[in-house]
Design a protein around this motif. Structure first.
Motif, PDB file in Angstrom:
ATOM      1  N   GLY A  15       1.039  -1.172   0.107  1.00  0.00           N
ATOM      2  CA  GLY A  15       0.109   0.049  -0.085  1.00  0.00           C
ATOM      3  C   GLY A  15       0.847   1.188  -0.097  1.00  0.00           C
ATOM      4  N   GLY A  19      -1.114   7.682   0.550  1.00  0.00           N
ATOM      5  CA  GLY A  19      -1.455   7.701   2.182  1.00  0.00           C
ATOM      6  C   GLY A  19      -0.286   7.199   3.304  1.00  0.00           C
ATOM      7  N   ILE A  20      -0.703   6.441   3.910  1.00  0.00           N
ATOM      8  CA  ILE A  20       0.306   6.098   5.178  1.00  0.00           C
ATOM      9  C   ILE A  20       1.537   5.417   4.589  1.00  0.00           C
ATOM     10  N   ASP A  41      -2.036  -0.118  -7.408  1.00  0.00           N
ATOM     11  CA  ASP A  41      -1.977   1.076  -8.313  1.00  0.00           C
ATOM     12  C   ASP A  41      -0.617   1.244  -9.001  1.00  0.00           C
ATOM     13  N   ASN A  60      -1.238  -7.618  -5.455  1.00  0.00           N
ATOM     14  CA  ASN A  60      -2.438  -7.700  -4.719  1.00  0.00           C
ATOM     15  C   ASN A  60      -2.281  -8.263  -3.520  1.00  0.00           C
ATOM     16  N   ALA A  62      -4.420  -9.557  -1.611  1.00  0.00           N
ATOM     17  CA  ALA A  62      -5.164 -10.531  -1.154  1.00  0.00           C
ATOM     18  C   ALA A  62      -4.871 -11.795  -1.977  1.00  0.00           C
ATOM     19  N   PRO A 185      -3.708   3.569  14.236  1.00  0.00           N
ATOM     20  CA  PRO A 185      -4.158   4.847  13.956  1.00  0.00           C
ATOM     21  C   PRO A 185      -5.228   5.413  14.282  1.00  0.00           C
ATOM     22  N   ALA A 187      -7.453   8.849  13.030  1.00  0.00           N
ATOM     23  CA  ALA A 187      -7.867   9.558  11.739  1.00  0.00           C
ATOM     24  C   ALA A 187      -6.566  10.022  11.267  1.00  0.00           C
ATOM     25  N   TYR A 198     -11.209   1.889  -6.411  1.00  0.00           N
ATOM     26  CA  TYR A 198     -11.297   0.387  -6.500  1.00  0.00           C
ATOM     27  C   TYR A 198     -12.611   0.084  -7.468  1.00  0.00           C
TER      28      TYR A 198
HETATM   29  N1  LIG Z   1      -6.534   6.926   6.930  1.00  0.00           N
HETATM   30  C1  LIG Z   1      -6.916   6.666   8.378  1.00  0.00           C
HETATM   31  O1  LIG Z   1      -7.655   7.393   8.757  1.00  0.00           O
HETATM   32  C2  LIG Z   1      -6.579   5.245   8.748  1.00  0.00           C
HETATM   33  C3  LIG Z   1      -6.825   5.290  10.388  1.00  0.00           C
HETATM   34  C4  LIG Z   1      -6.110   3.895  10.744  1.00  0.00           C
HETATM   35  C5  LIG Z   1      -5.744   3.153   9.956  1.00  0.00           C
HETATM   36  N2  LIG Z   1      -5.472   3.105   8.724  1.00  0.00           N
HETATM   37  C6  LIG Z   1      -5.104   2.051   7.946  1.00  0.00           C
HETATM   38  O2  LIG Z   1      -4.117   2.542   7.375  1.00  0.00           O
HETATM   39  C7  LIG Z   1      -3.757   1.786   6.024  1.00  0.00           C
HETATM   40  C8  LIG Z   1      -3.213   2.372   4.842  1.00  0.00           C
HETATM   41  O3  LIG Z   1      -4.434   3.235   4.313  1.00  0.00           O
HETATM   42  P1  LIG Z   1      -4.573   4.669   4.167  1.00  0.00           P
HETATM   43  O4  LIG Z   1      -5.364   5.562   5.002  1.00  0.00           O
HETATM   44  O5  LIG Z   1      -3.113   5.175   3.671  1.00  0.00           O
HETATM   45  O6  LIG Z   1      -5.355   4.708   2.638  1.00  0.00           O
HETATM   46  P2  LIG Z   1      -4.950   4.896   1.086  1.00  0.00           P
HETATM   47  O7  LIG Z   1      -6.272   4.547   0.478  1.00  0.00           O
HETATM   48  O8  LIG Z   1      -4.459   6.367   1.001  1.00  0.00           O
HETATM   49  O9  LIG Z   1      -3.966   3.877   0.847  1.00  0.00           O
HETATM   50  C9  LIG Z   1      -4.005   2.670   0.562  1.00  0.00           C
HETATM   51  C10 LIG Z   1      -3.191   1.995  -0.345  1.00  0.00           C
HETATM   52  O10 LIG Z   1      -3.331   0.568  -0.522  1.00  0.00           O
HETATM   53  C11 LIG Z   1      -3.491   0.272  -1.658  1.00  0.00           C
HETATM   54  N3  LIG Z   1      -4.139  -1.014  -1.773  1.00  0.00           N
HETATM   55  C12 LIG Z   1      -5.562  -1.292  -1.657  1.00  0.00           C
HETATM   56  N4  LIG Z   1      -5.759  -2.495  -1.868  1.00  0.00           N
HETATM   57  C13 LIG Z   1      -4.805  -3.102  -1.920  1.00  0.00           C
HETATM   58  C14 LIG Z   1      -4.476  -4.342  -2.444  1.00  0.00           C
HETATM   59  N5  LIG Z   1      -5.335  -5.534  -2.351  1.00  0.00           N
HETATM   60  N6  LIG Z   1      -3.071  -4.834  -2.242  1.00  0.00           N
HETATM   61  C15 LIG Z   1      -2.307  -3.784  -2.350  1.00  0.00           C
HETATM   62  N7  LIG Z   1      -2.445  -2.648  -2.372  1.00  0.00           N
HETATM   63  C16 LIG Z   1      -3.588  -2.205  -1.937  1.00  0.00           C
HETATM   64  C17 LIG Z   1      -3.952   1.399  -2.413  1.00  0.00           C
HETATM   65  O11 LIG Z   1      -3.922   1.391  -4.116  1.00  0.00           O
HETATM   66  C18 LIG Z   1      -3.769   2.454  -1.795  1.00  0.00           C
HETATM   67  O12 LIG Z   1      -2.455   3.046  -2.376  1.00  0.00           O
HETATM   68  C19 LIG Z   1      -4.855   0.796   5.769  1.00  0.00           C
HETATM   69  O13 LIG Z   1      -4.603  -0.528   6.582  1.00  0.00           O
HETATM   70  C20 LIG Z   1      -5.958   1.526   6.583  1.00  0.00           C
HETATM   71  O14 LIG Z   1      -6.928   0.563   7.080  1.00  0.00           O
HETATM   72  C21 LIG Z   1      -5.974   4.218   8.021  1.00  0.00           C
END
Ligand SMILES: NC(=O)c1ccc[n+]([C@@H]2O[C@H](COP(=O)([O-])OP(=O)(O)OC[C@H]3O[C@@H](n4cnc5c(N)ncnc54)[C@H](O)[C@@H]3O)[C@@H](O)[C@H]2O)c1
Length: 273
Positions: A15, A19-20, A41, A60, A62, A185, A187, A198
């Motif tokens: 991922g 984001g994170i 992506d 992926n 999954a 985390p 938010a 997706y």
């Molecule tokens: N944003 C928040 O507030 C928050 C809070 C707590 C936990 N999280 C967790 O942080 C993690 C990262 O999320 P984010 O907030 O950066 O979101 P995001 O949507 O910005 O980033 C997620 C990334 O994961 C990739 N992804 C999705 N499905 C995938 C797959 N099947 N295989 C490989 N890559 C895949 C996406 O393409 C994307 O680049 C997640 O596990 C999310 O649950 C987020």
């Protein structure tokens, strides 16, 4: 003190295109680590990898075969693994009675099966190498307390916590050089609510609108979050809570468990969400 996030060691991040994950990649680069970035992506992943001069692979999480290929690529780089960030995750909001089988499958396959695939493919590699490394999963506050209208997501993130706690126990005796951490985390300002990427557009619900507002007004930036995560990783922490407002929620749940009654969601707490 943990030396998993050390200069010269390899960081693998799922991922990582957004984001994170993208922010963890920036921090790992700053720490002098070699990088293997992955995501589904391809366009965004290529751009991120190019910006950091990183190795990358579309994967992926999954799909067990994809994750196994990612692990093989990591092994072929010839640099000891320092940190494996199992970070990819997805969220869709809905009341439980309206969560479709497809939405359950979507979240379970990425958040939970994806985590299981990462453990199965990477932990044996980490165990075999003699140098220290750390398996780092991104769960959520939703892995410990259950807000309404995100039931399927809560269930998968509780599962991620359970996997990490179990893995920690399983590695303690036989492979103490492999650490485990779980990031929880609150938010964070990311693209997580955008489901169109997706092919799963979602009409904004009361919950997704509240979450979007919470992220915009009180969320950490992904960069702030990643900096906090690296500070805790260097201390060798298992639990990583980048926002400590969440502790009142844990306390309320714990008290509810002890008292035997259901915990009401603390909707009036400092960090509503
Ligand atoms: N944003 C928040 O507030 C928050 C809070 C707590 C936990 N999280 C967790 O942080 C993690 C990262 O999320 P984010 O907030 O950066 O979101 P995001 O949507 O910005 O980033 C997620 C990334 O994961 C990739 N992804 C999705 N499905 C995938 C797959 N099947 N295989 C490989 N890559 C895949 C996406 O393409 C994307 O680049 C997640 O596990 C999310 O649950 C987020």
């Amino acid at each position: 003190m943990s030396d998993a996030v050390r200069s010269g060691a390899l960081a693998i991040i799922t991922g990582a295109a957004s984001g994170i994950g993208a922010a963890l990649a920036d921090e790992a680069k700053q720490a002098g680590m070699a990088l293997l970035l992955s995501d589904i992506d391809e366009g965004k992943l290529k751009a991120k990898a190019a910006a950091l001069g990183a190795d990358y692979m579309v994967c992926n999480v999954a799909e067990p075969g994809d994750v196994e290929r990612l692990a093989n690529r990591a092994a072929s780089i010839g640099v000891p693994i320092g940190a494996v960030f199992a970070n990819a995750g997805v969220m869709k909001t809905a009341p439980l009675t309206k969560t479709s089988p497809e939405d359950w499958a979507f979240m379970i396959s990425v958040n939970l099966t994806g985590m299981a695939n990462m453990v199965r493919s990477f932990v044996p590699l980490m165990t075999e190498q003699e140098t220290a490394s750390r398996f780092i999963a991104t769960s959520s506050v939703a892995g410990l307390v259950s807000a309404p209208l995100t039931g399927a997501y809560n269930a998968t993130k509780h599962g991620v916590v359970a996997i990490c706690e179990t893995l920690f126990q399983e590695l303690r005796k036989n492979a103490p050089h492999v650490g485990v951490s779980v990031i929880c985390p609150g938010a964070v300002q990311t693209d997580i609510l955008n489901l169109e990427k997706y092919g799963m557009g979602e009409a904004p619900s009361a919950r997704s609108e509240a979450l979007a507002k919470l992220m915009a007004e009180k969320g950490l930036s992904a960069q702030e979050l990643a900096e906090k995560v690296f500070i805790e990783l260097k201390k060798g922490k298992f639990w990583i809570f980048p926002q400590n407002y969440v502790f009142d929620r844990f306390e309320a749940r714990y008290q509810a468990i002890i008292n035997g009654y259901g915990a009401e969601w603390l909707s009036k707490s400092k960090a509503d969400g």
